[in-house]
Design an enzyme around this catalytic site. Structure first.
Site, short mmCIF file in Angstrom:
data_model
loop_
_atom_site.label_atom_id
_atom_site.label_comp_id
_atom_site.label_asym_id
_atom_site.label_seq_id
_atom_site.Cartn_x
_atom_site.Cartn_y
_atom_site.Cartn_z
CB SER A 30 67.26 -34.69 70.43
OG SER A 30 68.12 -34.95 71.53
CG HIS B 19 67.96 -31.49 72.41
ND1 HIS B 19 67.06 -32.50 72.69
CD2 HIS B 19 67.22 -30.36 72.32
CE1 HIS B 19 65.84 -31.99 72.76
NE2 HIS B 19 65.91 -30.70 72.54
CG ASP C 133 62.63 -29.68 73.54
OD1 ASP C 133 61.75 -28.88 73.89
OD2 ASP C 133 63.71 -29.35 73.04
#
EC number: 3.1.1.61
Length: 213
Positions: free
Chosen positions: A26, A53, A146
């Site tokens: 991310s 992401h 995540d």
């Protein structure tokens, strides 16, 4: 506790299949992913999936940027794409990326709501089910948690989980969320050691190598 020999394997595809390396990240992931790819040989005997992401409406230049860091061909993933050794497939914006039972990529709309988009957990869980011990999950810089569930699935189905350490992760949340889980992460290494580690792992004899996967 489930031992490696007790872990369920992947669904049979009826053909030999290559190892699959998933690089998930991310915030701070662009530099981290580029660093890993730059250290991989152009004759890599594994398929590579990159997931970072990003906003669903973002116009992604990630494949073009990463292609400047590696001799491996890099392109946006497309629905139905087979996982091929020596190629890098990048998750596009606005889609979750999954791996089907026959080791092809599948894209589904991510929509405007959580989970994180594209979801590392969805990718890694599906990869664990499809590839079993052929799966290598690499958790790089990122905020949030995540990838923790997906990394646990990769471990559960006999794959390998790698995470970058705190000192070399721009944002340590994602690696840390995996590391705190008992026995999920096999290797915690500095960012510049991820590529050499992957090369070494791919040189090891594979579980079930030489037989249809």
């Amino acid at each position: 506790m489930v031992s490696a020999t007790d872990r369920p394997g992947p669904a049979s595809t009826g053909r030999a299949a290559c190892p699959v390396v998933a690089l998930v990240s991310s915030a701070g992931g662009l530099i981290a992913t580029g660093t890993v790819l730059s250290g991989l040989p152009s004759a890599l005997e594994a398929a590579v999936i990159v997931l970072q992401h990003m906003a669903p409406d973002h116009k992604s230049l990630l494949p073009e940027i990463l292609s400047r860091r590696t001799g491996l061909p890099v392109a946006a993933a497309y629905d139905g794409q087979p996982l091929t050794p020596g190629r890098v497939a990048v998750a596009p914006p606005g889609r979750h990326l999954l791996v089907s039972g026959d080791r092809r990529l599948a894209l589904i709309p991510s929509g405007p709501f959580p989970p994180s988009r594209p979801s590392a957990d969805l990718l890694l869980v599906s990869l664990a089910l499809a590839a079993g011990p052929d799966a290598i999950a690499v958790v790089l810089s990122g905020k949030g948690n995540d990838s923790a569930t997906g990394a646990a699935a990769v471990h559960r189905f006999g794959g390998t989980v790698v995470a970058t350490d705190a000192a070399t992760s721009n944002h340590f949340d994602m690696p840390a969320a995996c590391i705190v889980q008992d026995e999920t992460v096999d290797h915690v290494v500095p960012l510049d050691q991820v590529a050499p580690l992957l090369v070494g792992l791919l040189r090891r004899p594979r579980l079930g190598a030489g037989t249809p996967g």
